[in-house]
Structure formats: C-alpha cells, structure tokens
Design a protein around this motif. Structure first.
Motif, PDB file in Angstrom:
ATOM      1  N   GLU A 119     -37.115  16.175  21.003  1.00  0.00           N
ATOM      2  CA  GLU A 119     -37.677  17.519  20.881  1.00  0.00           C
ATOM      3  C   GLU A 119     -36.743  18.441  20.100  1.00  0.00           C
ATOM      4  O   GLU A 119     -37.200  19.282  19.308  1.00  0.00           O
ATOM      5  CB  GLU A 119     -37.940  18.095  22.280  1.00  0.00           C
ATOM      6  CG  GLU A 119     -38.695  19.423  22.274  1.00  0.00           C
ATOM      7  CD  GLU A 119     -40.106  19.309  21.723  1.00  0.00           C
ATOM      8  OE1 GLU A 119     -40.621  20.319  21.216  1.00  0.00           O
ATOM      9  OE2 GLU A 119     -40.683  18.201  21.793  1.00  0.00           O
ATOM     10  N   GLU A 120     -35.446  18.267  20.302  1.00  0.00           N
ATOM     11  CA  GLU A 120     -34.480  19.096  19.578  1.00  0.00           C
ATOM     12  C   GLU A 120     -34.558  18.829  18.074  1.00  0.00           C
ATOM     13  O   GLU A 120     -34.453  19.747  17.256  1.00  0.00           O
ATOM     14  CB  GLU A 120     -33.069  18.810  20.078  1.00  0.00           C
ATOM     15  CG  GLU A 120     -31.999  19.675  19.414  1.00  0.00           C
ATOM     16  CD  GLU A 120     -30.606  19.366  19.914  1.00  0.00           C
ATOM     17  OE1 GLU A 120     -29.642  19.967  19.388  1.00  0.00           O
ATOM     18  OE2 GLU A 120     -30.471  18.519  20.813  1.00  0.00           O
ATOM     19  N   LYS A 122     -37.239  17.800  16.408  1.00  0.00           N
ATOM     20  CA  LYS A 122     -38.483  18.386  15.905  1.00  0.00           C
ATOM     21  C   LYS A 122     -38.339  19.896  15.746  1.00  0.00           C
ATOM     22  O   LYS A 122     -38.755  20.479  14.734  1.00  0.00           O
ATOM     23  CB  LYS A 122     -39.643  18.077  16.865  1.00  0.00           C
ATOM     24  CG  LYS A 122     -40.997  18.449  16.296  1.00  0.00           C
ATOM     25  CD  LYS A 122     -42.096  18.407  17.351  1.00  0.00           C
ATOM     26  CE  LYS A 122     -42.118  19.689  18.143  1.00  0.00           C
ATOM     27  NZ  LYS A 122     -43.310  19.837  18.999  1.00  0.00           N
ATOM     28  N   THR A 123     -37.728  20.527  16.749  1.00  0.00           N
ATOM     29  CA  THR A 123     -37.504  21.970  16.676  1.00  0.00           C
ATOM     30  C   THR A 123     -36.570  22.307  15.517  1.00  0.00           C
ATOM     31  O   THR A 123     -36.801  23.287  14.785  1.00  0.00           O
ATOM     32  CB  THR A 123     -36.895  22.475  17.997  1.00  0.00           C
ATOM     33  OG1 THR A 123     -37.800  22.185  19.064  1.00  0.00           O
ATOM     34  CG2 THR A 123     -36.642  23.974  17.941  1.00  0.00           C
ATOM     35  N   ALA A 126     -38.424  22.298  12.253  1.00  0.00           N
ATOM     36  CA  ALA A 126     -39.227  23.512  12.093  1.00  0.00           C
ATOM     37  C   ALA A 126     -38.344  24.686  11.674  1.00  0.00           C
ATOM     38  O   ALA A 126     -38.693  25.468  10.781  1.00  0.00           O
ATOM     39  CB  ALA A 126     -39.963  23.834  13.396  1.00  0.00           C
ATOM     40  N   ARG A 127     -37.186  24.807  12.312  1.00  0.00           N
ATOM     41  CA  ARG A 127     -36.269  25.896  11.952  1.00  0.00           C
ATOM     42  C   ARG A 127     -35.774  25.742  10.521  1.00  0.00           C
ATOM     43  O   ARG A 127     -35.546  26.736   9.821  1.00  0.00           O
ATOM     44  CB  ARG A 127     -35.083  25.909  12.919  1.00  0.00           C
ATOM     45  CG  ARG A 127     -35.444  26.367  14.325  1.00  0.00           C
ATOM     46  CD  ARG A 127     -34.281  26.139  15.258  1.00  0.00           C
ATOM     47  NE  ARG A 127     -34.568  26.559  16.620  1.00  0.00           N
ATOM     48  CZ  ARG A 127     -33.939  26.100  17.694  1.00  0.00           C
ATOM     49  NH1 ARG A 127     -32.980  25.187  17.543  1.00  0.00           N
ATOM     50  NH2 ARG A 127     -34.249  26.533  18.899  1.00  0.00           N
ATOM     51  N   ASP A 164     -47.896  24.897  15.603  1.00  0.00           N
ATOM     52  CA  ASP A 164     -46.656  24.374  16.181  1.00  0.00           C
ATOM     53  C   ASP A 164     -45.433  25.066  15.597  1.00  0.00           C
ATOM     54  O   ASP A 164     -44.452  25.323  16.308  1.00  0.00           O
ATOM     55  CB  ASP A 164     -46.565  22.861  15.952  1.00  0.00           C
ATOM     56  CG  ASP A 164     -47.508  22.073  16.845  1.00  0.00           C
ATOM     57  OD1 ASP A 164     -47.929  22.635  17.882  1.00  0.00           O
ATOM     58  OD2 ASP A 164     -47.832  20.918  16.525  1.00  0.00           O
ATOM     59  N   THR A 168     -42.831  27.250  17.872  1.00  0.00           N
ATOM     60  CA  THR A 168     -41.378  27.018  17.884  1.00  0.00           C
ATOM     61  C   THR A 168     -40.644  28.352  17.738  1.00  0.00           C
ATOM     62  O   THR A 168     -39.686  28.628  18.468  1.00  0.00           O
ATOM     63  CB  THR A 168     -40.976  26.065  16.745  1.00  0.00           C
ATOM     64  OG1 THR A 168     -41.577  24.783  16.972  1.00  0.00           O
ATOM     65  CG2 THR A 168     -39.463  25.903  16.683  1.00  0.00           C
ATOM     66  N   ASN A 171     -41.063  30.506  20.915  1.00  0.00           N
ATOM     67  CA  ASN A 171     -40.215  30.065  22.031  1.00  0.00           C
ATOM     68  C   ASN A 171     -38.754  30.465  21.831  1.00  0.00           C
ATOM     69  O   ASN A 171     -37.992  30.541  22.792  1.00  0.00           O
ATOM     70  CB  ASN A 171     -40.325  28.549  22.206  1.00  0.00           C
ATOM     71  CG  ASN A 171     -41.683  28.131  22.739  1.00  0.00           C
ATOM     72  OD1 ASN A 171     -42.399  28.925  23.344  1.00  0.00           O
ATOM     73  ND2 ASN A 171     -42.058  26.886  22.495  1.00  0.00           N
ATOM     74  N   ASP A 172     -38.367  30.704  20.573  1.00  0.00           N
ATOM     75  CA  ASP A 172     -37.017  31.186  20.269  1.00  0.00           C
ATOM     76  C   ASP A 172     -36.959  32.715  20.263  1.00  0.00           C
ATOM     77  O   ASP A 172     -35.920  33.278  19.891  1.00  0.00           O
ATOM     78  CB  ASP A 172     -36.568  30.681  18.894  1.00  0.00           C
ATOM     79  CG  ASP A 172     -36.231  29.202  18.901  1.00  0.00           C
ATOM     80  OD1 ASP A 172     -36.003  28.662  19.995  1.00  0.00           O
ATOM     81  OD2 ASP A 172     -36.178  28.591  17.820  1.00  0.00           O
ATOM     82  N   ASN A 375     -28.059  25.526  14.086  1.00  0.00           N
ATOM     83  CA  ASN A 375     -29.372  25.176  13.554  1.00  0.00           C
ATOM     84  C   ASN A 375     -29.526  25.508  12.079  1.00  0.00           C
ATOM     85  O   ASN A 375     -30.448  25.049  11.430  1.00  0.00           O
ATOM     86  CB  ASN A 375     -30.500  25.847  14.364  1.00  0.00           C
ATOM     87  CG  ASN A 375     -30.393  27.362  14.381  1.00  0.00           C
ATOM     88  OD1 ASN A 375     -29.872  27.972  13.448  1.00  0.00           O
ATOM     89  ND2 ASN A 375     -30.893  27.982  15.441  1.00  0.00           N
TER      90      ASN A 375
END
Length: 514
Positions: A119-120, A122-123, A126-127, A164, A168, A171-172, A375
C-alpha cells in the motif's frame, strides 16, 4: 527535492525516478502471472467441456431410459450399465467436478506476492504523479488523457483511477490535489464514462475538499448536487446546513446582504483555481521553474564566454593520444561537460553491478536532522568500489586523469551515517563528477537554483564542478537538485572528491573566493 552541497570519492550509482530496475522486473512478473491465468482458464474450459460432454450423454440416456423404464431394464446389458454408471462413472464425474484447476495459478500468485508493491508503494506512486503535476504545471486531464509535454500515448486514467488519486491526497489532508483529481473523476463521469465508483462518492469527497480550500459557495453547490442525487445522505445534509450557516455568518460579519443563494463560480475547477499550500522548502518555486526550463539565466553575454576544447588532463599520458572533448556548460561557477565519457558497454556493466543492491535513497529531515526516506525523493542508490570490477577501476582512473584530483582518500561511506565525514578524516567534499548514463525523454534535469542553471541529461556524458573555493570555503551557489523524470528513466553515477590529498593538486588561492 534535495539541495546538495558537497560529496565523497566513491562511485555512487543512483537510479532516479521510482526504482525503475525493480519495476521492470514487476512487468515480467505480471506477464508470467497473465500466462499462468491463461493456463488456468484453459484448464477450466477443458474441465467444463468434459462435464458438458457427460451431461449431454447422460441427458440422452435418461430420456430413453425413463420413457419405458421396465422395457429398458428388461435388457440385461442396460441393467448392468446402470449399476456400473452409478457405482463407478458418477464417482468419476464427481472427482472431475471437484478438481480445482486454480491450484497452479494460486501457487504462482503466492510465490510472486512477496515481490508485489504494498500500500505504501501504491501511495508513493500516486504522490509521485502529483509531484510531476506540480513541477511541470500539468492539469489532471493532461495525465488522464496521456497528453504529456512532447509525448502523446494511449495510456489513460479512468474515472476510478482519478478517484483513487484524489482519495490518496484526501487521506493525506492534501485537499489541493484532492480537488484536482476528484474534479477530473467527476468530469469524466459526467461525460459518460463508465465506472465502479458512484457520483455520490465523488461528490462527497470533492465537496468537503473544496470546503477545506475555503470556497464555500462552490462547496454548497456541490453538496446540493449530492443531496439531489441521494436525499438520504445524512452527512451531506448536515454539511450543507453547516456550510449555509457559515456563509450566512460570513455575510453578516461583512455587513453584506444575506443571500444564501450566492452562485458559485461557473468557471470549472482546474489547475490555478486554488493556490497550492506553501511547504517548508523555500526554493521550491525557483527549482520547479528551472525544471520547466523557465528562469534559466543563460544570457547572450554569458553564452559568448562558453567554449569547447580538447582536454588532455594537463598532459596526462593516458589522454595525450585521445583527449576528452570538454564543453563549458556555465561560466561562474564553472561547470563543464565531457562528451563520450562512458561507453554503452561500461554503462551496462555499472547497471548490472548496481541493480542487486539498489536501496531507497535517504534525505536529512530539516526538523530532526535524522536521515530518512521522503515521499518527494523516490530514487534508489548503490555504492560500487573500484576493486569490485575492472570497469569500475577503469572509470575511476579516467575521472582522476581528467580532473587531476586524487581518489586515494575514497572510502565506502554509509549514507545513513550522520558523522561519516568526521570518521573519515578526509575533509569536506571538494568536487562533484556526475555521469549521465541514460537519455531522458522529458524532465530529469540537474538544476542550480542559486544562479539559474539547468543541465540536461545526455547519455554517456559527464559534468564536473567544484563545491569548494580554493580557500576551502563552501561555494553555496553549487547547491543543486535533480528534477523529477516526467517520461523515461534516469540513471546517473556520482564521483565525489574529498579535500584531503588534493593539497598539491588544487592549491589554496589568495582570497576566500578564488
């Protein structure tokens, strides 16, 4: 982004942009899984065909037998075959139905799952897209339709992909990007694209994110649209009443007419509608502008001071017959580029040696001073010693011949060791030799925000500059940063030199800034 000042004397291999080496392996893993899936489908189809054949045969048989049961059983062979079918053949059919052709596919999945992104990951991907969006000022539709600068492809993002991305960011608590991506998801859904996600879910995230961007009229309009679709949506109903009271309060405080139906802006939400929040990186704007090719301070006067020449390393025997082609990239501080520095074979060998040990690069947290991953830095790096392979030793020698600097003070540094320089006792990093090991389709420049320079990657070439004045004082103009790769991948290797051992090769100057 990372602003670097100084360096060390080992060959550091760095793969820029999201660990492409491992991602390439994932492509082949996915290809293998698709083949395994096709084999599973073929096995299921074969099993189903066998069951259908049984069913067709038995259907015809039972129609005949039940039409005249006594007459059918009157024949001794029929009686025998009925016993045999029920005792043996139906058991065989049961075994066939109970067979599970998915075992091979499931086993293959289990084997490869340990290498799957989590999951990290994938996130983080996205970032990374959002970072590219910010750096190169691309709206969400450009990404969604595959329209990147200089590149047009059939790679698209669906409504669900855009949702999605927005989730992301949401959620941040990054409501700026949440708005951009939820708006794009809504636009594509309104245009008739099919999706798993519903319009209500998109409006739910979008309206609250817009509220967080302090655009109450538009938040009210979007929430009303949500409630019109789903009147039973309790949270939306509560939010709508709250937003309307808040807007009424604002009007009252401003002594304006109390008009709760103030229309929202009719302009669509797009890049530039809202201001991106400031962060702790003070030079981000100048850095990003340079990455886009804006603000480069290359004037005609400066260009007239740039030359190209053959460089023999101050009559170095190894370069007399084949001197290096040297080009000036910048006049002050002086930055030069060497052409044909690395051959394709040497580049491939370096990659081969480095790939198995590539690890996520770290940065120093500006608040705590602790080295950690970030990130915004998704490159990977590995250290290669000259004794590991003749190719590395040969490149090290070539760099020493060109620069006239010694690599004798080189030691293997642990990047996560905060006081490595003190332990080494070799002084500060005096110079940087940066090898470009790939061409990059778009993005990936090395930029110097302090004096407005942008150096573009060119495969097989290297750039060189000094980080310290001859006095040993730091030349802070040489702080530099790598721009994110927009399209393609970027391989670079660094050679960093320390002060110790250079005393007679680069003597001190008469002033602090010589």
């Amino acid at each position: 982004f990372i602003l670097c000042l100084l360096g060390s004397a080992l060959l550091l291999l760095q793969l820029d942009h999201t660990g492409r080496g491992q991602m390439t392996d994932l492509l082949y893993t996915e290809k293998e899984l698709v083949q395994s899936l096709r084999e599973y489908i073929k096995a299921e189809e074969s099993k189903l065909a066998a069951v259908k054949s049984w069913a067709t045969k038995l259907d015809a048989l039972t129609r005949t037998s039940t039409a005249d049961p006594e007459g059918y059983l009157g024949h001794p062979v029929n009686a025998y075959k009925l016993m045999k079918r029920l005792n043996t053949e139906w058991s065989e059919l049961e075994s066939l139905v109970l067979q599970n052709p998915s075992d091979g596919f499931i086993s293959n999945m289990s084997t490869h799952r340990q290498y799957f992104p989590d999951e990290e990951d994938k996130t983080g991907a996205a970032r990374a897209l959002m970072r590219l969006q910010d750096t190169y000022q691309l709206d969400s539709e450009a990404f969604s339709k595959g329209k990147l600068p200089g590149v047009h492809s059939n790679v698209i993002l669906t409504v669900d992909d855009c949702f999605d991305m927005g989730k992301t960011a949401y959620n941040d608590a990054d409501y700026y990007h949440a708005v951009l991506w939820m708006q794009q998801a809504l636009k594509q859904l309104d245009d008739g694209e099919e999706a798993v996600i519903s319009k209500v879910e998109i409006l739910d995230y979008l309206s609250y994110s817009v509220y967080q961007m302090e655009d109450l009229p538009r938040a009210i309009e979007l929430t009303r649209r949500l409630v019109a679709i789903d009147p039973s949506h309790q949270r939306a109903g509560g939010n709508l009443r709250y937003y309307e009271r808040l807007l009424l309060k604002q009007f009252s405080e401003q002594n304006q007419a109390q008009d709760q139906d103030q229309p929202a802006s009719e302009e669509p939400i797009q890049l530039g509608t809202y201001m991106r929040p400031k962060d702790h990186l003070p030079e981000r704007e100048s850095y990003e502008a340079l990455c886009r090719g804006e603000g480069v301070q290359m004037t005609e006067t400066r260009r007239s001071r740039l030359f190209c020449r053959y460089q023999d390393g101050y009559r170095n025997p190894r370069l007399l017959l084949k001197p290096m082609k040297e080009e000036d990239e910048w006049d002050s501080p002086h930055i030069v580029r060497y052409l044909e520095m690395l051959s394709d074979k040497e580049i491939e060998k370096i990659k081969e040696l480095a790939k198995p040990r590539l690890a996520r690069a770290t940065v120093r947290d500006p608040k705590t001073g602790v080295l950690t991953t970030a990130n915004y830095r998704v490159s990977k790096s590995a250290w290669l010693d000259g004794e590991e392979d003749p190719v590395i030793a040969r490149i090290n020698q070539r760099i020493e011949d060109i620069t006239g600097l010694t690599v004798d003070t080189a030691e293997l540094l642990q990047k996560d060791e905060p006081d490595a320089f003190k332990r080494l006792g070799t002084g500060n990093r005096v110079a940087t030799f940066l090898n470009y090991m790939s061409d990059v389709e778009a993005g990936g420049a090395t930029v110097f925000p302090d004096f407005g320079a942008a150096i573009r990657p060119r495969k097989g070439t290297s750039v060189f500059w000094y980080n310290l004045f001859r006095s040993g004082e730091g030349d802070y103009r040489t702080r530099h940063a790598a721009c994110p790769v927009l399209v393609g991948s970027k391989w670079v290797s660094n050679k960093w030199f320390h002060e110790r051992g250079q005393e007679f090769r680069r003597p001190c100057g008469l002033t602090e800034v010589d």
